[in-house]
Write a protein that holds these residues in place. Structure first.
Motif, short mmCIF file in Angstrom:
data_model
loop_
_atom_site.label_atom_id
_atom_site.label_comp_id
_atom_site.label_asym_id
_atom_site.label_seq_id
_atom_site.Cartn_x
_atom_site.Cartn_y
_atom_site.Cartn_z
N PRO A 88 0.84 -1.24 0.01
CA PRO A 88 0.11 0.15 0.12
C PRO A 88 0.97 1.41 -0.03
N VAL A 147 -2.80 -2.05 -4.81
CA VAL A 147 -4.03 -2.85 -4.23
C VAL A 147 -3.96 -4.41 -4.91
N ARG A 172 -4.93 5.75 -3.06
CA ARG A 172 -3.55 5.56 -2.90
C ARG A 172 -2.88 6.19 -3.89
#
Length: 104
Positions: free
Chosen positions: A4, A9, A98
């Motif tokens: 992460p 992911v 992210r």
């Protein structure tokens, strides 16, 4: 295993885990696929809840490509994504979060 801290992911497709990452190239493809003019417009679209299942699929395809996947979006149309539609939406949301997160 997804990292992460680098924007990765994990998504499981047909029982096989894959790493997704929204690289700059993947984001360019995503802007084109969704008809957005900028990264900010793309992020705002999702933050405002103005997204469709087609949008979720486009984010996942972009993330898979950023992770090195060689498939086509048509391959996912008949695939089983772990968690179903909700799981797919969670993967897409995590990818976007992210990709736009500012490191500490």
């Amino acid at each position: 295993m997804a990292n992460p801290w680098t924007g990765e992911v994990s998504v499981t497709i047909d029982g096989v885990p894959h790493i997704c990452k929204l690289t700059l190239g993947a984001l360019v493809g995503l802007e084109e696929a969704l008809g957005e003019s900028s990264l900010v417009a793309l992020a705002e679209r999702f933050e405002a809840g103005r997204f469709s299942s087609r949008d979720v699929m486009a984010v996942i395809v972009a993330g898979l490509r950023g992770g090195g996947w060689q498939g086509a979006s048509a391959d996912l149309m008949r695939a089983e994504i772990a968690g179903g539609p909700v799981g797919a939406a969670q993967v897409a949301a995590a990818l976007l979060a992210r990709a736009f997160a500012v490191p500490d």
